[in-house]
Design an enzyme around this catalytic site. Structure first.
Site, mmCIF file in Angstrom:
data_model
loop_
_atom_site.group_PDB
_atom_site.id
_atom_site.type_symbol
_atom_site.label_atom_id
_atom_site.label_comp_id
_atom_site.label_asym_id
_atom_site.label_seq_id
_atom_site.Cartn_x
_atom_site.Cartn_y
_atom_site.Cartn_z
ATOM 1 C CE LYS A 1 -4.051 1.542 2.592
ATOM 2 N NZ LYS A 1 -5.100 1.443 3.628
ATOM 3 C CB SER B 1 -8.296 3.199 2.441
ATOM 4 O OG SER B 1 -7.695 2.767 3.448
ATOM 5 C CB SER C 1 -8.402 0.487 5.507
ATOM 6 O OG SER C 1 -9.051 1.554 5.338
HETATM 7 N N1 GLN Z 1 -13.147 3.829 6.073
HETATM 8 C C1 GLN Z 1 -12.657 4.299 7.217
HETATM 9 C C2 GLN Z 1 -12.267 5.641 6.958
HETATM 10 O O1 GLN Z 1 -12.283 6.183 6.063
HETATM 11 C C3 GLN Z 1 -11.559 3.461 7.545
HETATM 12 C C4 GLN Z 1 -10.057 3.699 6.849
HETATM 13 C C5 GLN Z 1 -9.031 2.940 7.072
HETATM 14 O O2 GLN Z 1 -9.077 1.864 7.710
HETATM 15 N N2 GLN Z 1 -7.863 3.204 6.806
HETATM 16 O O3 GLN Z 1 -11.674 6.422 8.080
#
Ligand code: GLN
Length: 457
Positions: free
Chosen positions: A75, A150, A174
């Site tokens: 990532k 994400s 994410s």
């Molecule tokens: N969807 C969540 C957010 O937008 C989780 C993001 C994540 O785990 N990096 O914060």
């Protein structure tokens, strides 16, 4: 059925498939398919040379590491020396990592080949993979739909078999959310199990780096590579390396107590719940004891999470003031990142009256206590991962609708426990993942349950 991670590894170690061939075929597939999927934003120009070095070791009969020759996507918020860690943001568009994050050093020490940097939601803020400055990622398992986020690029790359394993990060879901939508396996480790040195943080009290893979064995293998104490970091748990693959030899679920909660069906699309219920029946057939647990405040986690993550993100982004990285984040970032910065600043200003943040911390404690109390009665808790099916790419949804994808995943981050996802089936042709939450350092039980379901098919 495609070849499993361990079978491929055995072929590489046995000299039947060279690491260089494995890398070359990954690069070919990326070349062929990724223009449409958009799961990689940069490739490692040294991947072939690194693979050839592994092949030389194998030829000479030298010991090779446990990831020998496997291709691994990273990532884009994790530092890999010489590659860009952009966080899929224009803010860091030209930032070339000067060093390897601790997890990358561990992957290299086991002869894994970094194939490139995966696309993601900008600064890991999102649940759909659509907020990247490099454009959205498609879902190979349900084309035309979001892959989830994400860690969108990593999950999509695995689903399309563009590489063997990926590293994602999970602050509020994410890793698990895209694993569910893409029909693959992923795991958010216990908070403090995996070193985060070299990770560009979203919410430092919540973030964990973890594996994404096509099968449970792959997740276990990558987890045991990256997990365990590091003297570089003060907030890590003082735990030694665990050989998760070894523990997976135990196949039976006899004597295992598995929790379920009514809360899950209240929060989830009934069609998804039906698929999940089918898996719970399977677990019963495999010998597990199913126990109802009480999680009365589970859904309150979501608003607490968004308050906390905004405050921590605001504070973390103050270093992007333009002096060091060339661009001030507020000048170049997308809408969702800006929304969080402004929200985080507002909450921080109001903090002297304890208006929002302190309350969010109280709710966090409540959610954590309820989960920890449940784990006194059960070994794992199973349920859905995402309460609704992924939307079609490009559909306009409100921020609240986007945040609502995270109802079922944020509690594990708030509580610091571990949670994995394994495919449970499909609804309207779209994959749906089962979430298996485990206690602090409960990764062995989580992996065992996921493997039992995977084997039962
Ligand atoms: N969807 C969540 C957010 O937008 C989780 C993001 C994540 O785990 N990096 O914060």
């Amino acid at each position: 059925m495609a070849e499993g991670t361990l079978a491929k590894l055995a072929r590489i170690r046995g000299g039947e498939l060279s690491a260089a061939e494995n890398v070359a075929s990954a690069l070919e597939r990326i070349q062929e398919l990724d223009r449409r999927i958009n799961s990689f934003i940069e490739l490692n120009p040294n991947a072939l040379a690194e693979a050839e070095a592994v092949d030389r070791k194998i030829k000479r009969g030298e010991r090779v590491g446990k990831l020998a020759g496997l291709t691994i996507g990273i990532k884009s918020n994790i530092n890999v020396a010489g590659l860009r860690a952009t966080c899929a943001s224009r803010t860091l568009q030209n930032y070339v990592s000067p060093y390897d994050a601790e997890v990358i050093k561990r992957i290299r020490a086991e002869d894994g080949i970094i194939i490139g940097m995966n696309n993601m939601d900008e600064f890991a803020c999102g649940s759909s993979g659509e907020t990247s400055a490099f454009g959205p990622t498609d879902n190979p398992a349900a084309p035309g739909h979001i892959p989830g986020g994400s860690s969108s690029g990593g999950a999509a790359a695995i689903a399309a078999r563009l590489c063997d394993l990926c590293l994602g990060t999970d602050t509020g879901g994410s890793i698990r959310n895209p694993a569910s939508h893409c029909g693959i396996v992923g795991l958010k480790p216990t908070y403090g199990l995996v070193p985060r040195q070299g990770l560009i943080d979203l919410g430092m009290s919540l973030d964990q780096i973890g594996p994404l893979s096509a099968d449970v064995a792959g997740t276990a293998l990558l987890l045991e590579t990256i997990a365990g104490r590091s003297d570089n970091e003060c907030i890590m748990l003082k735990v030694d390396r665990v050989n998760y693959s070894e523990l997976l030899r135990e196949k039976s679920l006899k004597g295992m107590r598995i929790g379920i909660s009514e809360k899950f069906s209240e929060l989830t699309d009934p069609a998804i719940m039906k698929v999940i219920d089918g898996q719970i029946e399977k677990l019963r057939d495999l010998g597990a004891e199913i126990v109802e647990v009480d999680l009365p405040n589970l859904e309150r986690g979501l608003s607490a999470y968004y308050l906390i993550v905004s405050v921590e993100f605001f504070s973390g982004t103050r270093k992007f003031d333009g002096r060091k990285y060339g661009r001030r984040i507020e000048d170049v970032c997308g809408e969702e990142v800006l929304r969080r910065i402004l929200r985080g600043r507002y909450i921080s200003q109001k903090e002297y009256r304890g208006k929002f943040y302190q309350r969010a911390l109280q709710v966090r404690t409540l959610v954590r206590r309820e989960l920890l109390a449940a784990f006194e009665r059960v070994d794992v808790i199973v349920g859905p991962t995402v309460p609704k099916l992924p939307h079609r790419l490009g559909t306009k949804i409100t921020p609240m609708e986007m945040y609502a994808y995270d109802y079922l995943t944020v509690p594990a981050n708030l509580a610091g426990i571990c949670a994995g996802v394994v495919n449970a089936g499909r609804v309207n042709g779209i994959p749906v993942g089962l979430q298996v939450q485990g206690r602090v350092l409960g990764e062995p039980e989580v992996l065992r349950v996921m493997q039992a379901l995977e084997a039962a098919g």
